[in-house]
Design an enzyme around this catalytic site. Structure first.
Site, PDB file in Angstrom:
ATOM      1  N   GLU A   1     -49.343 -10.917 -10.032  1.00 28.68           N
ATOM      2  CA  GLU A   1     -48.891  -9.551  -9.731  1.00 28.68           C
ATOM      3  C   GLU A   1     -47.588  -9.225 -10.458  1.00 28.68           C
ATOM      4  OE1 GLU A   1     -49.406  -6.744  -8.562  1.00 28.68           O
ATOM      5  OE2 GLU A   1     -51.039  -6.805  -7.121  1.00 28.68           O
TER       6      GLU A   1
ATOM      7  N   ARG B   1     -44.913  -8.151   4.595  1.00 29.79           N
ATOM      8  CA  ARG B   1     -44.060  -8.492   3.453  1.00 29.79           C
ATOM      9  C   ARG B   1     -44.012  -7.295   2.529  1.00 29.79           C
ATOM     10  NH1 ARG B   1     -47.543  -8.785  -0.759  1.00 29.79           N
ATOM     11  NH2 ARG B   1     -49.525  -9.899  -0.560  1.00 29.79           N
TER      12      ARG B   1
ATOM     13  N   ASN C   1     -44.792  -5.552  -1.047  1.00 30.72           N
ATOM     14  CA  ASN C   1     -45.957  -5.671  -1.921  1.00 30.72           C
ATOM     15  C   ASN C   1     -45.623  -5.157  -3.320  1.00 30.72           C
ATOM     16  OD1 ASN C   1     -48.676  -6.497  -2.316  1.00 30.72           O
ATOM     17  ND2 ASN C   1     -49.319  -4.355  -2.288  1.00 30.72           N
TER      18      ASN C   1
ATOM     19  N   ASP D   1     -52.770  -9.182   6.657  1.00 31.63           N
ATOM     20  CA  ASP D   1     -54.165  -9.319   7.058  1.00 31.63           C
ATOM     21  C   ASP D   1     -54.863  -7.977   6.834  1.00 31.63           C
ATOM     22  OD1 ASP D   1     -56.631  -9.800   8.164  1.00 31.63           O
ATOM     23  OD2 ASP D   1     -55.896 -10.182  10.202  1.00 31.63           O
TER      24      ASP D   1
ATOM     25  N   ASN E   1     -49.348   0.337  -2.964  1.00 36.41           N
ATOM     26  CA  ASN E   1     -49.541  -0.091  -4.350  1.00 36.41           C
ATOM     27  C   ASN E   1     -49.254   1.050  -5.316  1.00 36.41           C
ATOM     28  OD1 ASN E   1     -50.327  -2.514  -5.778  1.00 36.41           O
ATOM     29  ND2 ASN E   1     -51.885  -2.812  -4.190  1.00 36.41           N
TER      30      ASN E   1
ATOM     31  N   ASP F   1     -55.109  -0.548  -7.696  1.00 37.93           N
ATOM     32  CA  ASP F   1     -54.078  -1.565  -7.494  1.00 37.93           C
ATOM     33  C   ASP F   1     -52.842  -1.185  -8.305  1.00 37.93           C
ATOM     34  OD1 ASP F   1     -52.790  -4.059  -6.860  1.00 37.93           O
ATOM     35  OD2 ASP F   1     -54.758  -4.968  -6.625  1.00 37.93           O
TER      36      ASP F   1
END
Length: 290
Positions: free
Chosen positions: A13, A99, A101, A119, A149, A201
């Protein structure tokens, strides 16, 4: 297309080109690793971090700023195999199971990053979007995100892009952006990948103002014009491309990271990092001014 070594990242990433260092950086989130590739020699090096690191950007004066599990940090990548970490700030939106991203700097040097509930099956809309101006962390600008994203900024800084890549969303939004104050407004749907392929993404913007998104699960890059029209598709060898970034001395190379899918047809390329020359020029990222 060119594969970078035989490197496979579990969740590659946040690629970024550091024009001052003449190097590419990206991360492998679950491996808690920052990777660096020298732009001239192609030499690879990596550093481990104490927490999962999901997004990075070059920092003015050297090093990186990073979004991790417990907050934003500055990272110094020295001779040790571990990054030297300094806490920049905690974020109120973080807690168990969350967290940072996706993140990147705007063209004024603010670092923007969003949070997500890890999750994805829970479909928990706990994600929010922050910015850090070098002095303090903002209040959330956007909330209710499932899998934040796709941050990117138009060449003229008048538009900010943000996506939600969760299977239940698959949307890219555009915002009017006040570059002086760093304030987004007038949120509207820019691209609906429910009408296309894959999930939106990580992303990049080229010098023509077109928005490139990695269509995760569809194995391709999609380019949308500033009006939101899909005008180009580039098929990739990996099933789950995760983020793309323009770089290189001429800003005409696109580096793409990917995620291991575990599917037999993706065994060769899942998690690979590749470069390609799409025939358009990108825009250099502005370092974090903090």
């Amino acid at each position: 297309m060119h594969q970078i070594s035989d490197l496979i990242c579990k969740t590659g990433e946040s690629p970024v080109w550091d024009a001052v260092a003449g190097a590419w950086y990206w991360v492998d989130i679950p491996q808690r690793t920052v990777w660096r590739m020298d732009g001239a020699s192609g030499a690879l090096r990596s550093w481990t971090t104490s927490e999962m690191v999901a997004c990075i950007a070059p920092r003015a004066g050297g090093g990186l700023v990073a979004g991790m599990e417990s907050g934003l940090y500055t990272l110094v990548l020295g001779e040790s195999s571990s990054a030297a970490e300094t806490l920049l700030c905690h974020a109120g939106g973080l807690g168990p199971g969350l967290r940072f991203n996706d993140g990147r700097c705007d063209r004024q040097g603010r670092f923007w990053a969003g949070t997500m509930f890890m999750d994805m099956a829970a479909a928990n809309p706990a994600g929010v979007l922050y910015s850090h101006d070098g002095a303090a962390l903002s209040a959330p600008f956007v909330d209710g995100l499932l899998t934040q994203n796709g941050l990117a900024f138009a060449p003229d800084s008048r538009t900010m892009y943000l996506s939600d890549s969760h299977p239940q969303r698959r949307l890219v939004w555009a915002f009017d952006f006040d570059a002086e104050s760093g304030t987004p407004s007038n949120r509207r749907v820019f691209a609906d990948l429910n009408q296309q392929v894959g999930r939106p993404d990580g992303a990049a913007v080229d010098a023509d103002g077109c928005y490139w998104t990695c269509a995760n699960d569809a194995g391709c890059l999609l380019r949308f014009t500033p009006s939101g029209k899909l005008d180009r598709r580039i098929d990739l060898p990996m099933l789950k491309p995760s983020m793309c970034a323009f770089g290189g001395p001429d800003m005409e190379t696109l580096l793409v990271t990917s995620i291991v899918s575990g599917k037999p047809e993706d065994a060769r390329w899942g998690g690979a990092v590749i470069t390609l020359r799409p025939g358009v020029k990108g825009i250099a990222d502005v370092p974090f001014r903090g």
